[in-house]
Write a protein that holds these residues in place. Structure first.
Motif, PDB file in Angstrom:
ATOM      1  N   ASP A 152       9.211  -5.589   1.319  1.00 23.10           N
ATOM      2  CA  ASP A 152       8.294  -5.250   0.231  1.00 23.10           C
ATOM      3  C   ASP A 152       8.802  -5.842  -1.074  1.00 23.10           C
ATOM      4  OD1 ASP A 152       6.448  -4.190  -1.480  1.00 23.10           O
ATOM      5  OD2 ASP A 152       6.644  -2.120  -0.769  1.00 23.10           O
ATOM      6  N   PRO A 153       8.048  -6.738  -1.706  1.00 22.71           N
ATOM      7  CA  PRO A 153       8.529  -7.341  -2.959  1.00 22.71           C
ATOM      8  C   PRO A 153       8.531  -6.380  -4.133  1.00 22.71           C
ATOM      9  CG  PRO A 153       6.296  -8.080  -2.478  1.00 22.71           C
ATOM     10  CD  PRO A 153       6.745  -7.296  -1.289  1.00 22.71           C
ATOM     11  N   ALA A 154       7.816  -5.261  -4.025  1.00 19.19           N
ATOM     12  CA  ALA A 154       7.766  -4.308  -5.133  1.00 19.19           C
ATOM     13  C   ALA A 154       8.988  -3.398  -5.170  1.00 19.19           C
ATOM     14  CB  ALA A 154       6.499  -3.457  -5.052  1.00 19.19           C
ATOM     15  N   LEU A 155       9.775  -3.366  -4.088  1.00 20.43           N
ATOM     16  CA  LEU A 155      10.949  -2.498  -4.021  1.00 20.43           C
ATOM     17  C   LEU A 155      12.196  -3.271  -4.413  1.00 20.43           C
ATOM     18  CD1 LEU A 155      10.275  -0.525  -0.721  1.00 20.43           C
ATOM     19  CD2 LEU A 155       9.726   0.118  -3.056  1.00 20.43           C
ATOM     20  N   ARG A 156      13.138  -2.558  -5.022  1.00 18.92           N
ATOM     21  CA  ARG A 156      14.407  -3.139  -5.455  1.00 18.92           C
ATOM     22  C   ARG A 156      15.591  -2.364  -4.878  1.00 18.92           C
ATOM     23  NH1 ARG A 156      10.917  -3.487  -9.882  1.00 18.92           N
ATOM     24  NH2 ARG A 156      10.682  -5.604 -10.720  1.00 18.92           N
ATOM     25  N   VAL A 157      15.456  -1.898  -3.657  1.00 16.39           N
ATOM     26  CA  VAL A 157      16.510  -1.118  -3.022  1.00 16.39           C
ATOM     27  C   VAL A 157      17.663  -2.047  -2.655  1.00 16.39           C
ATOM     28  CG1 VAL A 157      17.116   0.378  -1.093  1.00 16.39           C
ATOM     29  CG2 VAL A 157      14.859   0.560  -2.154  1.00 16.39           C
ATOM     30  N   ARG A 158      18.847  -1.751  -3.167  1.00 13.78           N
ATOM     31  CA  ARG A 158      20.039  -2.562  -2.901  1.00 13.78           C
ATOM     32  C   ARG A 158      21.006  -1.873  -1.954  1.00 13.78           C
ATOM     33  NH1 ARG A 158      21.977  -3.965  -8.919  1.00 13.78           N
ATOM     34  NH2 ARG A 158      23.456  -5.281  -7.785  1.00 13.78           N
ATOM     35  N   ALA A 180      15.333 -10.935   8.474  1.00 15.07           N
ATOM     36  CA  ALA A 180      15.393 -10.924   7.009  1.00 15.07           C
ATOM     37  C   ALA A 180      16.561 -11.755   6.493  1.00 15.07           C
ATOM     38  CB  ALA A 180      15.496  -9.496   6.501  1.00 15.07           C
ATOM     39  N   CYS A 181      17.628 -11.895   7.275  1.00 13.88           N
ATOM     40  CA  CYS A 181      18.800 -12.650   6.846  1.00 13.88           C
ATOM     41  C   CYS A 181      18.866 -14.046   7.458  1.00 13.88           C
ATOM     42  CB  CYS A 181      20.074 -11.874   7.210  1.00 13.88           C
ATOM     43  SG  CYS A 181      20.214 -10.252   6.435  1.00 13.88           S
ATOM     44  N   ARG A 182      17.761 -14.542   7.954  1.00 14.05           N
ATOM     45  CA  ARG A 182      17.750 -15.870   8.567  1.00 14.05           C
ATOM     46  C   ARG A 182      18.054 -16.940   7.517  1.00 14.05           C
ATOM     47  NH1 ARG A 182      12.743 -14.277   7.232  1.00 14.05           N
ATOM     48  NH2 ARG A 182      11.258 -15.813   6.396  1.00 14.05           N
ATOM     49  N   SER A 183      18.465 -18.080   7.978  1.00 15.06           N
ATOM     50  CA  SER A 183      18.850 -19.160   7.061  1.00 15.06           C
ATOM     51  C   SER A 183      17.659 -19.737   6.311  1.00 15.06           C
ATOM     52  CB  SER A 183      19.558 -20.268   7.840  1.00 15.06           C
ATOM     53  OG  SER A 183      18.723 -20.765   8.880  1.00 15.06           O
ATOM     54  N   THR A 184      16.444 -19.615   6.861  1.00 13.88           N
ATOM     55  CA  THR A 184      15.241 -20.158   6.215  1.00 13.88           C
ATOM     56  C   THR A 184      14.492 -19.107   5.402  1.00 13.88           C
ATOM     57  OG1 THR A 184      13.960 -19.711   8.225  1.00 13.88           O
ATOM     58  CG2 THR A 184      14.983 -21.887   8.031  1.00 13.88           C
ATOM     59  N   ARG A 185      15.152 -18.030   5.033  1.00 15.13           N
ATOM     60  CA  ARG A 185      14.482 -16.971   4.274  1.00 15.13           C
ATOM     61  C   ARG A 185      14.180 -17.464   2.859  1.00 15.13           C
ATOM     62  NH1 ARG A 185      19.890 -16.107   4.306  1.00 15.13           N
ATOM     63  NH2 ARG A 185      20.904 -15.704   2.281  1.00 15.13           N
ATOM     64  N   PRO A 186      13.184 -16.883   2.201  1.00 17.28           N
ATOM     65  CA  PRO A 186      12.892 -17.264   0.807  1.00 17.28           C
ATOM     66  C   PRO A 186      14.050 -16.906  -0.119  1.00 17.28           C
ATOM     67  CG  PRO A 186      11.044 -16.087   1.798  1.00 17.28           C
ATOM     68  CD  PRO A 186      12.191 -15.950   2.741  1.00 17.28           C
ATOM     69  N   ARG A 191      16.454  -8.121  -0.853  1.00 14.68           N
ATOM     70  CA  ARG A 191      17.154  -7.505  -1.969  1.00 14.68           C
ATOM     71  C   ARG A 191      18.188  -6.488  -1.519  1.00 14.68           C
ATOM     72  NH1 ARG A 191      12.224  -6.545  -6.360  1.00 14.68           N
ATOM     73  NH2 ARG A 191      11.861  -8.765  -6.805  1.00 14.68           N
ATOM     74  N   LEU A 192      18.084  -6.077  -0.285  1.00 14.27           N
ATOM     75  CA  LEU A 192      19.053  -5.126   0.251  1.00 14.27           C
ATOM     76  C   LEU A 192      20.407  -5.814   0.383  1.00 14.27           C
ATOM     77  CD1 LEU A 192      19.373  -2.238   1.476  1.00 14.27           C
ATOM     78  CD2 LEU A 192      19.051  -3.306   3.713  1.00 14.27           C
ATOM     79  N   GLU A 193      21.448  -5.153  -0.126  1.00 15.05           N
ATOM     80  CA  GLU A 193      22.801  -5.696  -0.096  1.00 15.05           C
ATOM     81  C   GLU A 193      23.756  -4.862   0.742  1.00 15.05           C
ATOM     82  OE1 GLU A 193      24.130  -6.096  -4.095  1.00 15.05           O
ATOM     83  OE2 GLU A 193      22.533  -7.489  -4.677  1.00 15.05           O
ATOM     84  N   GLY A 194      23.475  -3.590   0.945  1.00 16.90           N
ATOM     85  CA  GLY A 194      24.364  -2.723   1.711  1.00 16.90           C
ATOM     86  C   GLY A 194      23.579  -1.735   2.542  1.00 16.90           C
ATOM     87  N   LEU A 195      24.025  -1.523   3.803  1.00 15.99           N
ATOM     88  CA  LEU A 195      23.333  -0.621   4.715  1.00 15.99           C
ATOM     89  C   LEU A 195      24.358   0.302   5.373  1.00 15.99           C
ATOM     90  CD1 LEU A 195      20.731   0.256   6.179  1.00 15.99           C
ATOM     91  CD2 LEU A 195      21.231  -1.486   7.910  1.00 15.99           C
ATOM     92  N   TYR A 196      24.198   1.602   5.135  1.00 12.24           N
ATOM     93  CA  TYR A 196      24.988   2.634   5.821  1.00 12.24           C
ATOM     94  C   TYR A 196      24.206   3.081   7.048  1.00 12.24           C
ATOM     95  CZ  TYR A 196      27.960   3.216   1.646  1.00 12.24           C
ATOM     96  OH  TYR A 196      28.833   3.021   0.617  1.00 12.24           O
ATOM     97  N   VAL A 197      24.754   2.803   8.246  1.00 15.61           N
ATOM     98  CA  VAL A 197      24.030   3.158   9.455  1.00 15.61           C
ATOM     99  C   VAL A 197      24.951   3.642  10.569  1.00 15.61           C
ATOM    100  CG1 VAL A 197      24.099   0.792  10.352  1.00 15.61           C
ATOM    101  CG2 VAL A 197      22.264   2.314  11.095  1.00 15.61           C
ATOM    102  N   PHE A 198      26.236   3.303  10.547  1.00 13.62           N
ATOM    103  CA  PHE A 198      27.132   3.614  11.657  1.00 13.62           C
ATOM    104  C   PHE A 198      27.860   4.946  11.471  1.00 13.62           C
ATOM    105  CE2 PHE A 198      26.880  -1.050  11.616  1.00 13.62           C
ATOM    106  CZ  PHE A 198      26.443  -1.265  12.913  1.00 13.62           C
ATOM    107  N   GLY A 199      28.258   5.270  10.285  1.00 10.59           N
ATOM    108  CA  GLY A 199      29.060   6.465  10.056  1.00 10.59           C
ATOM    109  C   GLY A 199      28.248   7.745  10.102  1.00 10.59           C
ATOM    110  N   ALA A 200      28.946   8.850   9.920  1.00 10.32           N
ATOM    111  CA  ALA A 200      28.303  10.160   9.872  1.00 10.32           C
ATOM    112  C   ALA A 200      27.832  10.450   8.450  1.00 10.32           C
ATOM    113  CB  ALA A 200      29.259  11.246  10.335  1.00 10.32           C
TER     114      ALA A 200
END
Length: 488
Positions: A152-158, A180-186, A191-200
């Protein structure tokens, strides 16, 4: 004089006219200070901020219009309408009798409905576009909902936290992240830079006990238990805080949940774009390791692996074949995001910065660890004392006593690697499992926990055999206890 000018300046209404000092609001005067405002707002839930903005036009002007970054950190874990306590739509053919479900409602719309409704309300208030840190731990989050946040271009979630969420299809999330992280991405995406998904998820804040409830419990005889339970919660919280950050200060298993297949490749494809709360294993068995092909390794295993353990130096050499992951020296893609999610900043630099340990000086302390997966430390790591032996110092005895060593012909062997090729002097394994309930432990820990009964001669574990002593097993100890009672 200065305080009078400051108070006079803070009591301006929206029209720009000055109001009498008698009607000034002390809370408004305090929050007008930008330093106090930005240090206080992240600790308040969004409902409190909206209620405060609705109290007067001055607060509304301050919070919703004049001050940027008020809704930079958005935590929806405590929002009541965001909770989703239903496990599935249909439990073996059961029919919902009190809920009208649309026939065109998809599974994704159903599970992501509460959050999408909240997002619509925040979008109408022009709040969602200012959110940079979004915490959705423990809620019902789907892979399609995460993909919308990514594209979503309207979101700025980092910074996004989706730990211990429900109804998440991890396969689809991996595909969305890798696309989203492919080499041919715009340019400038994602805009996402960090993702917490593995920990508790972070522990919920302790709520103060209700005096009336305590008085009632005391009257029925349960007040002592509740009081000790409340004290133990505080003691547990203080002990967890004193341990320091995961990865750098703690040793042992950091990620307790099962890591699905494909996450290692996802971390590898996204390492230059998105940081995670886990890193790749740097064992010589994996191709991403700097010591790949330079040390003897056990055969088998995958090319990549997600590290779930944080180790110190080898018990023999004090290091590791691939070296340490050191904060401030290692590349940024090798640094994990640290819990809890930072409140006062929405940058990856703040999320990966470790805090000084207890009783250590900030300038002198070196934050380092060795990231390893379970397969790479199997029969090398003691689960009791957290000691381990690296591939250069200890070779795990195979079923036929053979070991596989891959040598990179382009690089010469150094003395450290030549020493690893020599036959080990130890004839018996350093790690073994003598109790079915215990994990693999070193010989010293086994000697301290595994005993021989002096009465029957059988072996037992003093940790998992309740009622046993240092000299008698649980059965013999109970039998002698019965005999002593019969004598008296």
């Amino acid at each position: 004089m200065a305080s009078g000018v400051l108070q006079h300046q803070h009591t301006r209404d929206i029209s720009g006219t000055e109001t009498p000092n008698a009607t000034s609001n002390p809370l408004l005067d305090l929050l007008t200070n930008s330093l106090v405002l930005h240090q206080t707002i992240p600790y308040l839930p969004i409902s409190s901020l909206l209620n405060l903005a609705a109290t007067s036009p001055s607060f509304r002007e301050l919070l919703l219009r004049r001050t940027p970054g008020v809704f930079r950190h958005l935590d929806l874990t405590r929002v009541r309408t965001a909770q989703f306590d239903i496990d599935s739509i249909d439990h073996g053919g059961e029919v919902w009798r009190n809920v009208q479900v649309d026939e065109n409602l998809t599974e994704e719309d159903f599970y992501a409905g509460p959050l999408r409704g909240i997002f619509q309300g925040l979008r109408r208030r022009n709040i969602l576009q200012h959110v940079q840190t979004l915490v959705l731990d423990g809620l019902s989050v789907t892979a399609e909902f995460c993909n919308d946040i990514l594209v979503d271009p309207a979101l700025r979630v980092r910074i996004l936290s989706i730990r211990d969420v429900k109804n998440l299809n991890e396969r689809k999330l991996m595909q969305a992240l890798r696309y989203a992280c492919r080499s041919t991405r715009p340019g400038g995406s994602p805009r996402l830079e960090g993702l917490y998904v593995f920990g508790a998820r972070d522990a919920a804040p302790l709520t103060p006990s209700n005096p009336a409830g305590q008085h009632e419990a005391t009257r029925v005889g349960a007040g002592i238990g509740i009081g000790w339970n409340h004290k133990s919660q505080h003691a547990l919280k203080e002990s967890l805080q004193s341990e320091g950050d995961d990865w750098y200060h703690r040793r042992g298993r950091i990620i307790g949940r099962h890591i699905a297949d494909g996450w290692a490749e996802t971390l590898l494809d996204c390492r230059d774009v998105v940081k995670f709360d886990a890193v790749l294993c740097t064992s010589p068995r994996h191709q991403n390791s700097s010591a790949f092909g330079k040390c003897p390794t056990t055969p088998g295993g995958s090319s990549w692996g997600v590290a779930t353990f944080a180790l110190g130096g080898c018990a023999s050499c004090g290091s590791a074949p691939e070296g340490f992951t050191v904060y401030g020296e290692s590349p940024s893609e090798q640094l994990p995001l640290l819990a809890p999610v930072p409140l006062l900043s929405s940058t990856v630099k703040a999320a990966t910065c470790p805090t000084p340990g207890v009783g250590s000086e900030k300038s002198a302390e070196i934050h380092k660890f060795v990231p390893r997966c379970l397969e790479c430390i199997r029969e090398r790591y003691c689960f009791s004392c957290d000691q381990w032996w690296c591939e250069a110092c200890y070779q795990v005895p195979g079923p036929n006593g053979q070991h596989v060593h891959i040598v990179d012909q382009s690089d010469g062997l150094v003395d450290h690697e030549l020493a690893a090729l020599e036959l080990p002097d130890i004839k018996k394994p350093k790690i073994s499992r003598s109790c079915w309930e215990c994990e693999h432990n070193c010989l010293d820990c086994i000697a301290n926990t595994q005993k021989l009964c002096r009465a029957c001669g059988g072996g037992y574990c003093i940790i998992h055999y309740e009622g046993s002593t240092l000299t008698l097993c649980d059965w013999c100890s109970r039998r002698r206890g019965r005999r002593s009672r019969e004598m008296y």
